[in-house]
Design a protein around this motif. Sequence first.
Motif, short mmCIF file in Angstrom:
data_model
loop_
_atom_site.label_atom_id
_atom_site.label_comp_id
_atom_site.label_asym_id
_atom_site.label_seq_id
_atom_site.Cartn_x
_atom_site.Cartn_y
_atom_site.Cartn_z
N GLY A 47 0.86 -1.29 0.14
CA GLY A 47 -0.02 -0.12 -0.16
C GLY A 47 0.77 1.13 0.13
N LEU A 80 -5.15 -5.43 -3.73
CA LEU A 80 -5.78 -4.67 -3.04
C LEU A 80 -5.38 -3.24 -3.13
CD1 LEU A 80 -7.92 -6.60 -0.44
CD2 LEU A 80 -8.71 -5.52 -2.33
N VAL A 137 -7.78 -0.52 -4.49
CA VAL A 137 -8.41 0.27 -3.50
C VAL A 137 -8.32 1.91 -3.91
CG1 VAL A 137 -8.59 1.32 -0.88
CG2 VAL A 137 -8.68 -1.28 -1.50
N MET A 177 -11.25 4.28 -4.85
CA MET A 177 -11.67 5.29 -3.89
C MET A 177 -11.30 6.87 -4.85
SD MET A 177 -12.27 3.97 -0.75
CE MET A 177 -11.58 5.50 0.43
N TRP A 203 -16.73 1.97 -11.26
CA TRP A 203 -16.51 0.86 -10.69
C TRP A 203 -16.60 -0.22 -11.66
CZ3 TRP A 203 -20.11 2.24 -6.07
CH2 TRP A 203 -19.49 3.23 -5.36
#
Lengths: 581, 317
Positions: free
Chosen positions: A335, A442, A446, A450, A492
């Motif tokens: 991340g 992810l 993400v 987002m 999305w």
Amino acid sequence: MTTTAREGHDGGGAHEARGPRTPRSLRTGPGIRSADGTHHTHRAPRAASTTTGATQHARLAARTSRWFWLVWILALASLMPATLSAYRTTVPEGPQGEAMAAALGVNTTMRAMLGPPYDLLDPGGFAMWRVGTFVAAAAAMMAALGVLRATRADEEVGRTELLRAGPIGRHAPLAGALLVAFGACALLGAIIAVSLAALAPPVGSALAAGLGIALTGAVWAAVGAVAAQLSESTRTCRGVALGSLAAAYLLRALADGVPDSSALSALQWVSPVEWAALARPYADERWWVLALPALLTAALVALAFRLESVRDHGSGLRAARPGPAHGSARLASAGGLVARLTRGSVIAWSVGLVTFSVVIGSLAGTIDTMLGDNPQLSAMFRRMGSGAPELEEAFVVAMLEIVAVLAAIFALSLLLRLRGEEEAGRTELMLSTATSRTRYALAHLVPALMLPTVLLLACGALVSLPSVLAGGDAGTIATCAGSALVLSPGVWVVVGFAMLVLGLRPRLLWLPWALVAWTLFVAWVGGLLRLPDALMKATPFAQLPHVPAEAFAWGPVLLLTALAALLLGAGLAGFRRRDIG
Amino acid sequence: MSTMTSPRPGHPADAATSTDLAIDIQDLHKRFGATRALDGLTLAVPTGQVHGLLGPNGAGKSTTIRVLLGLLKADSGRIRLLGGDPWAQAPELHRRLAYVPGDVSLWPNLTGGEAIDLLGRARGGLDRARRDELLDRFELDPRKKGRSYSKGNRQKVALVAALASDVELLVLDEPTSGLDPLMERVFTDYIRAERTSGRTVLLSSHILSEVETLCDHVSIIRAGRVVESGTLTQLRHLTRTQVTVDLAVPVPAQLTTLPGVHDAQVEGHRLTCQVDDTALSAVLARFAEIGIRSLVSTPPTLEELFLRHYEPEEAAS
């Protein structure tokens, strides 16, 4: 390389020249050929210069980037004829059209966005104003990117080094790249000139338009050549080249946006993207203006060659500054890594979309005065805006869809780093640590879900801001933000589709790009071209309610959200199962 | 390793040794489309061993390693890594190992120091003091950007990140292919120290001298399977000795066809040949009967071992 090419044509290996299409640079040298009996005495080399081998390089650059140039040239060449063919539906004949042209011509935002209007009643003059400066700027972008990909990008990965070791001059790769870029600009200009001459005579004006656009491209080919010398990082060089283009465009937007009486309006002469328009094609041509880009190009090319002479191969003008010896505390996981790697592009996209929204917002308030009297154009905007009765509302709805498509492109660019990292072999490195595949995916997914959503919400609010500042109802902010947010399930779905492809068949990654390209096309010109309904509906946003033109409904929103979740789940499962690398 | 599951019946190695095996691969198969990359590969690396995986490019070394890391899914076969399943338990197992790929690709705009810290922390933390010591010994500038490192320096970044982590197993894929001889020496020192401290090392290489200096045990891979595995002494024992002999008389023709004599070359009184170790006594006895002026015998180098396994393949192709 020159030697090789010559040997191929005259010596005993003449048949080689007609052989399979191996790039010349890869063909066997003279040493091999003398083995079959044709001995070549060593001849004195042709007067060697620093550009020896430039034509071979041009051929190589054209060969390796042929799709790049083809797509750009075709896309850009089609814009002027397309605008011309829609001219009569936009500006009707008679006093009505004249009134509209006058309204358009004095609209500050339109002038800032598109350029100085000279003669909007002439179809050619209208097309030049409507898309001419835009095409010139896009041609500049094409040329700068094209030069960089054949120079610094190859140099950064070490491909040029191999070629520079051959019998070629120091400037051969740069000269070759410039030749190709100039050729591409000339081709683009020629296609535009010919198509304009056919659709909107006189020929002289068509030629001025084509020449102006080609020369604007040439200027930024040379800017790209200079930028390529500055840094060892292709990204930085690209930033410099495109940054200068953006600055030039903003400068001319400012100069065109202020009243003619203002001293600032003279600034339009400082911006090279404005020169094509300042040559006034279709409005009493000023041919001498076209000497400006030609001279600037020559000067920049000379500068680029000079800079290339004083720097080392592989490095920029300045030595790379050393970075931190230790990673910051946040750089501790996938991340943190993704956040660090995407920082620049997140900022750039945010600034771009926010600016776009503010411009859209300020245009929205003036749209009624501009187009209210033009039934055709109003009808077109209503079609694009899901049939909203109010023109302003229809315009906002249509533009929000475009913002949503751009947000989807942003999302895609974030997610597809996952594939780029894998192809570069860095995913392997990260997955050899305690990072699981799910966490790694992810880390990309993400932010891709987002950030565009948040940005979409912000853009929605910003679109309404100018009208609220002008004393409008503050509730519009919430309405517009809401209308934008309602479109996010479409983003999305695009992300989900890309994840599905990434997880199951990463080779088909052009599919999600094709989807967003189609969606952008439909959002931009679908209403104009009166496409069949089935085609118009084949986008991820078509099923969503376009508030406020349509009533909000939970059904499609939930359905698309569920579809996105399904695609994401399947893609993630595929990514967990497949081979990496 | 005490968490090891109970041995499964049907796998003979389990009962006796599997708790001692850091790597245990049985009959591993992996295809890429029509290409058979691994074809029944079997490999066992006991804990604490420095194991060399030897083979030319394309033999399946990297594929084996990438299956071990859970990057590739095996088509069939049984694989245990540190007592676990490398496919299902990759993240947990990876806390206990460090990997250096053969071709290290770094993030172009991250510095070497940042990449080292990222990799170390993502693995579960790294020893700051040891990191600094390694940077010093490998003479690596951690403040340069990833794009500006040479191949050797990129490899050093991955090596420092791996060696600075406190792990049980090091998986190194051709780790010295970009290093200069001085740095290779530093690397050798570190691997020796790792061995002393009881860490397991799996090292793939096609550089024979490196394997010879570092490894306790060597497995030779060819066309996706292990064709020979053992200590260097064992491997040598199974092979041939190079013999050059000057005889008292011109070499009789029947000498070249003796059982156990290979690749005989005759030059007047001199015979150069390879002799199976099992036939050595008999052959030398025949030489002695004829009369020996001088005799040179050399044990097979790893290189000869290696070539012997690969030459038939080349001859066939």
